[in-house]
Design a protein around this motif. Structure first.
Motif, PDB file in Angstrom:
ATOM      1  N   ALA A 200       0.830  -1.206   0.000  1.00 51.25           N
ATOM      2  CA  ALA A 200       0.000   0.000   0.000  1.00 51.25           C
ATOM      3  C   ALA A 200       0.864   1.254   0.000  1.00 51.25           C
ATOM      4  O   ALA A 200       0.563   2.232  -0.703  1.00 51.25           O
ATOM      5  N   LEU A 201       1.949   1.230   0.742  1.00 45.62           N
ATOM      6  CA  LEU A 201       2.868   2.379   0.746  1.00 45.62           C
ATOM      7  C   LEU A 201       3.506   2.578  -0.628  1.00 45.62           C
ATOM      8  O   LEU A 201       3.678   3.718  -1.079  1.00 45.62           O
ATOM      9  N   HIS A 202       3.834   1.488  -1.289  1.00 41.81           N
ATOM     10  CA  HIS A 202       4.422   1.590  -2.631  1.00 41.81           C
ATOM     11  C   HIS A 202       3.414   2.208  -3.600  1.00 41.81           C
ATOM     12  O   HIS A 202       3.767   3.089  -4.404  1.00 41.81           O
ATOM     13  N   ASP A 203       2.144   1.770  -3.530  1.00 39.47           N
ATOM     14  CA  ASP A 203       1.096   2.343  -4.383  1.00 39.47           C
ATOM     15  C   ASP A 203       0.927   3.832  -4.104  1.00 39.47           C
ATOM     16  O   ASP A 203       0.757   4.636  -5.023  1.00 39.47           O
ATOM     17  N   LEU A 204       0.970   4.203  -2.839  1.00 40.50           N
ATOM     18  CA  LEU A 204       0.851   5.609  -2.463  1.00 40.50           C
ATOM     19  C   LEU A 204       2.032   6.417  -2.996  1.00 40.50           C
ATOM     20  O   LEU A 204       1.846   7.536  -3.490  1.00 40.50           O
ATOM     21  N   ASP A 205       3.223   5.858  -2.925  1.00 42.22           N
ATOM     22  CA  ASP A 205       4.399   6.544  -3.480  1.00 42.22           C
ATOM     23  C   ASP A 205       4.249   6.783  -4.976  1.00 42.22           C
ATOM     24  O   ASP A 205       4.584   7.855  -5.482  1.00 42.22           O
ATOM     25  N   LEU A 206       3.732   5.794  -5.690  1.00 42.75           N
ATOM     26  CA  LEU A 206       3.529   5.954  -7.138  1.00 42.75           C
ATOM     27  C   LEU A 206       2.505   7.050  -7.423  1.00 42.75           C
ATOM     28  O   LEU A 206       2.697   7.865  -8.336  1.00 42.75           O
ATOM     29  N   ALA A 207       1.427   7.086  -6.657  1.00 44.48           N
ATOM     30  CA  ALA A 207       0.395   8.107  -6.860  1.00 44.48           C
ATOM     31  C   ALA A 207       0.963   9.496  -6.573  1.00 44.48           C
ATOM     32  O   ALA A 207       0.709  10.450  -7.324  1.00 44.48           O
ATOM     33  N   LEU A 208       1.725   9.621  -5.502  1.00 44.03           N
ATOM     34  CA  LEU A 208       2.337  10.921  -5.187  1.00 44.03           C
ATOM     35  C   LEU A 208       3.334  11.341  -6.254  1.00 44.03           C
ATOM     36  O   LEU A 208       3.447  12.525  -6.575  1.00 44.03           O
ATOM     37  N   GLU A 209       4.039  10.375  -6.813  1.00 46.95           N
ATOM     38  CA  GLU A 209       4.980  10.676  -7.889  1.00 46.95           C
ATOM     39  C   GLU A 209       4.263  11.266  -9.092  1.00 46.95           C
ATOM     40  O   GLU A 209       4.707  12.243  -9.695  1.00 46.95           O
ATOM     41  N   ARG A 210       3.110  10.655  -9.442  1.00 50.26           N
ATOM     42  CA  ARG A 210       2.337  11.165 -10.581  1.00 50.26           C
ATOM     43  C   ARG A 210       1.830  12.570 -10.313  1.00 50.26           C
ATOM     44  O   ARG A 210       1.864  13.425 -11.189  1.00 50.26           O
ATOM     45  N   VAL A 211       1.332  12.819  -9.112  1.00 49.93           N
ATOM     46  CA  VAL A 211       0.786  14.132  -8.770  1.00 49.93           C
ATOM     47  C   VAL A 211       1.891  15.187  -8.779  1.00 49.93           C
ATOM     48  O   VAL A 211       1.698  16.305  -9.253  1.00 49.93           O
ATOM     49  N   SER A 212       3.060  14.827  -8.281  1.00 43.90           N
ATOM     50  CA  SER A 212       4.141  15.814  -8.214  1.00 43.90           C
ATOM     51  C   SER A 212       4.667  16.162  -9.608  1.00 43.90           C
ATOM     52  O   SER A 212       5.185  17.256  -9.825  1.00 43.90           O
ATOM     53  N   ARG A 213       4.523  15.250 -10.571  1.00 38.82           N
ATOM     54  CA  ARG A 213       4.983  15.534 -11.934  1.00 38.82           C
ATOM     55  C   ARG A 213       4.049  16.480 -12.678  1.00 38.82           C
ATOM     56  O   ARG A 213       4.472  17.152 -13.614  1.00 38.82           O
ATOM     57  N   GLU A 214       2.786  16.515 -12.295  1.00 38.98           N
ATOM     58  CA  GLU A 214       1.828  17.364 -13.000  1.00 38.98           C
ATOM     59  C   GLU A 214       2.101  18.836 -12.724  1.00 38.98           C
ATOM     60  O   GLU A 214       2.607  19.207 -11.671  1.00 38.98           O
ATOM     61  N   ASP A 215       1.711  19.631 -13.683  1.00 39.84           N
ATOM     62  CA  ASP A 215       1.899  21.076 -13.578  1.00 39.84           C
ATOM     63  C   ASP A 215       0.681  21.671 -12.868  1.00 39.84           C
ATOM     64  O   ASP A 215      -0.421  21.667 -13.411  1.00 39.84           O
ATOM     65  N   TRP A 216       0.866  22.180 -11.661  1.00 36.87           N
ATOM     66  CA  TRP A 216      -0.230  22.729 -10.872  1.00 36.87           C
ATOM     67  C   TRP A 216      -0.307  24.246 -10.979  1.00 36.87           C
ATOM     68  O   TRP A 216      -1.050  24.881 -10.245  1.00 36.87           O
TER      69      TRP A 216
END
Length: 151
Positions: free
Chosen positions: A48-64
């Motif tokens: 679950a932590l690994h999945d959360l890390d992947l999701a955070l990685e995707r969010v941090s790459r997006e241009d906000w």
């Protein structure tokens, strides 16, 4: 409890001779089972932590930034417009598709459809006279109003 069952539960004759060893054996079995469960839970937690890390990685790459969000909204609007156009096209094709299926279908379904429509038409034709009879009665006999309401 039967004697054979008592021997199995208590560790047999040896369990009666050395009850501490029997209890220690049970404790070891429970400890082994608990370790297995803990390892499974820890593995699931790490997953679950690994999945959360992947999701955070995707969010941090997006241009906000404002420009990035505007671009993202424009993309969503374009997708919505494409979906709307496709839906309108499919709705426009539906009547033609229904007629072509009726035309290419066998005679039996068309006959059944015609019979069903005739039954519905007969039911609709029978109802108006019943309604008009009620209306005629109301015109001939005015409803009685209690004298209390006339004052």
């Amino acid at each position: 409890m039967k004697a054979s069952t008592a021997r199995k539960v208590n560790g047999g004759a040896e369990g009666r001779r050395n009850p501490i060893a029997a209890v220690q054996g049970r404790i070891d079995a429970l400890e082994g089972e608990a370790r297995g469960r803990l390892l499974r839970v820890l593995g699931a937690g790490e997953e679950a932590l690994h999945d959360l890390d992947l999701a955070l990685e995707r969010v941090s790459r997006e241009d906000w930034s404002t420009r990035g969000m505007r671009r993202h909204l424009d993309e969503l609007r374009a997708r919505a417009e494409n979906l709307r156009a496709a839906a309108l096209r499919r709705v426009a094709e539906m009547p033609g598709e229904a007629v072509s299926r009726l035309a290419t279908g066998s005679r039996v379904p068309v006959r059944n459809l015609a019979r069903g429509l005739e039954r519905i038409a007969k039911r609709l034709e029978e109802r108006p006279p019943a309604i008009s009879v009620v209306a005629d009665r109301e015109e001939r006999e005015p409803p009685e109003v209690p004298s209390e309401h006339l004052e």
